[in-house]
Design a protein around this motif. Sequence first.
Motif, PDB file in Angstrom:
ATOM      1  N   VAL A 109      42.000  42.439  41.705  1.00 17.64           N
ATOM      2  CA  VAL A 109      41.653  41.102  42.204  1.00 17.64           C
ATOM      3  C   VAL A 109      40.514  41.204  43.227  1.00 17.64           C
ATOM      4  O   VAL A 109      39.580  40.395  43.225  1.00 17.64           O
ATOM      5  N   ASN A 110      40.558  42.208  44.078  1.00 16.81           N
ATOM      6  CA  ASN A 110      39.507  42.410  45.077  1.00 16.81           C
ATOM      7  C   ASN A 110      38.148  42.624  44.411  1.00 16.81           C
ATOM      8  O   ASN A 110      37.125  42.142  44.905  1.00 16.81           O
ATOM      9  N   LYS A 115      36.258  34.894  50.216  1.00 12.20           N
ATOM     10  CA  LYS A 115      36.642  36.264  50.527  1.00 12.20           C
ATOM     11  C   LYS A 115      38.101  36.481  50.158  1.00 12.20           C
ATOM     12  O   LYS A 115      38.942  35.622  50.355  1.00 12.20           O
ATOM     13  N   ASP A 116      38.378  37.660  49.649  1.00  7.49           N
ATOM     14  CA  ASP A 116      39.731  38.050  49.298  1.00  7.49           C
ATOM     15  C   ASP A 116      40.587  38.036  50.566  1.00  7.49           C
ATOM     16  O   ASP A 116      40.272  38.710  51.537  1.00  7.49           O
ATOM     17  N   ILE A 172      48.547  37.333  41.845  1.00  6.57           N
ATOM     18  CA  ILE A 172      48.261  36.525  40.659  1.00  6.57           C
ATOM     19  C   ILE A 172      47.725  35.152  41.068  1.00  6.57           C
ATOM     20  O   ILE A 172      46.795  34.625  40.436  1.00  6.57           O
ATOM     21  N   VAL A 173      48.258  34.573  42.128  1.00  7.87           N
ATOM     22  CA  VAL A 173      47.734  33.293  42.631  1.00  7.87           C
ATOM     23  C   VAL A 173      46.263  33.454  43.006  1.00  7.87           C
ATOM     24  O   VAL A 173      45.418  32.626  42.639  1.00  7.87           O
ATOM     25  N   ASN A 174      45.928  34.530  43.725  1.00  7.73           N
ATOM     26  CA  ASN A 174      44.535  34.762  44.115  1.00  7.73           C
ATOM     27  C   ASN A 174      43.655  35.015  42.891  1.00  7.73           C
ATOM     28  O   ASN A 174      42.520  34.538  42.826  1.00  7.73           O
ATOM     29  N   PHE A 175      44.179  35.770  41.932  1.00  2.00           N
ATOM     30  CA  PHE A 175      43.456  36.027  40.690  1.00  2.00           C
ATOM     31  C   PHE A 175      43.104  34.712  39.989  1.00  2.00           C
ATOM     32  O   PHE A 175      41.968  34.516  39.550  1.00  2.00           O
ATOM     33  N   LYS A 176      44.091  33.821  39.900  1.00  2.62           N
ATOM     34  CA  LYS A 176      43.863  32.537  39.231  1.00  2.62           C
ATOM     35  C   LYS A 176      42.948  31.625  40.026  1.00  2.62           C
ATOM     36  O   LYS A 176      42.321  30.724  39.453  1.00  2.62           O
ATOM     37  N   VAL A 193      34.333  32.824  39.374  1.00  5.84           N
ATOM     38  CA  VAL A 193      33.436  33.927  39.008  1.00  5.84           C
ATOM     39  C   VAL A 193      32.930  33.712  37.584  1.00  5.84           C
ATOM     40  O   VAL A 193      31.744  33.897  37.301  1.00  5.84           O
ATOM     41  N   TYR A 194      33.810  33.313  36.694  1.00  5.38           N
ATOM     42  CA  TYR A 194      33.413  33.048  35.311  1.00  5.38           C
ATOM     43  C   TYR A 194      32.297  31.996  35.261  1.00  5.38           C
ATOM     44  O   TYR A 194      31.283  32.176  34.575  1.00  5.38           O
TER      45      TYR A 194
END
Length: 174
Positions: free
Chosen positions: A54-55, A69-70, A95-99, A105-106
């Motif tokens: 994720v980072n 920022k992460d 997973i929350v941060n990933f989502k 980013v995409y």
Amino acid sequence: MKTPKSHKLDIIIPAYRMHSQNFLNVLDGISEEAALQRIDNKTNHVVWMAGNYVNTRYGMGQVLGLDMKDPFDDLFFQAKALDHTITYPTLEELIVNFKEVSPLVYQRLLEVTDQELERDFPIGMGIPFVKEDVLNFVGMCIGRADYLCGQMGLMRKLLGLPGMKYDLIPNLDY
């Protein structure tokens, strides 16, 4: 598939989207307790691997111009070594941060121009055959995601879980 402004990302964007699928698939069914297990105290645990994954997405976003920022940057930035004395976030938090970060980013990957990708970006690795620019940093992030997903896939097996499934999540548009 959406068309990126830069055709330099024609390979990167499908890989990025597949990584989004794989990240969620590789973590599927891993309990919070199992995610903190290490093998013979020699391996990183799945939480560390997922956190670094994720980072890396946050890092890619920052280099592409996102102002975010992460929240766990201090634990995972530049693959900071696992510290068994630290309380790491849960898989659920990661997973929350990933989502949160992944669709942003995409979108930037779709919008970024050739000129932005050619901008110098010091990586500090000192590899004579790798130009230190934004495009190669993004490529290295894709490679890092492959590596970490493979490590998490192996950990699934070592934890007694079945191998990762490659099922597609149809509504995952990043």
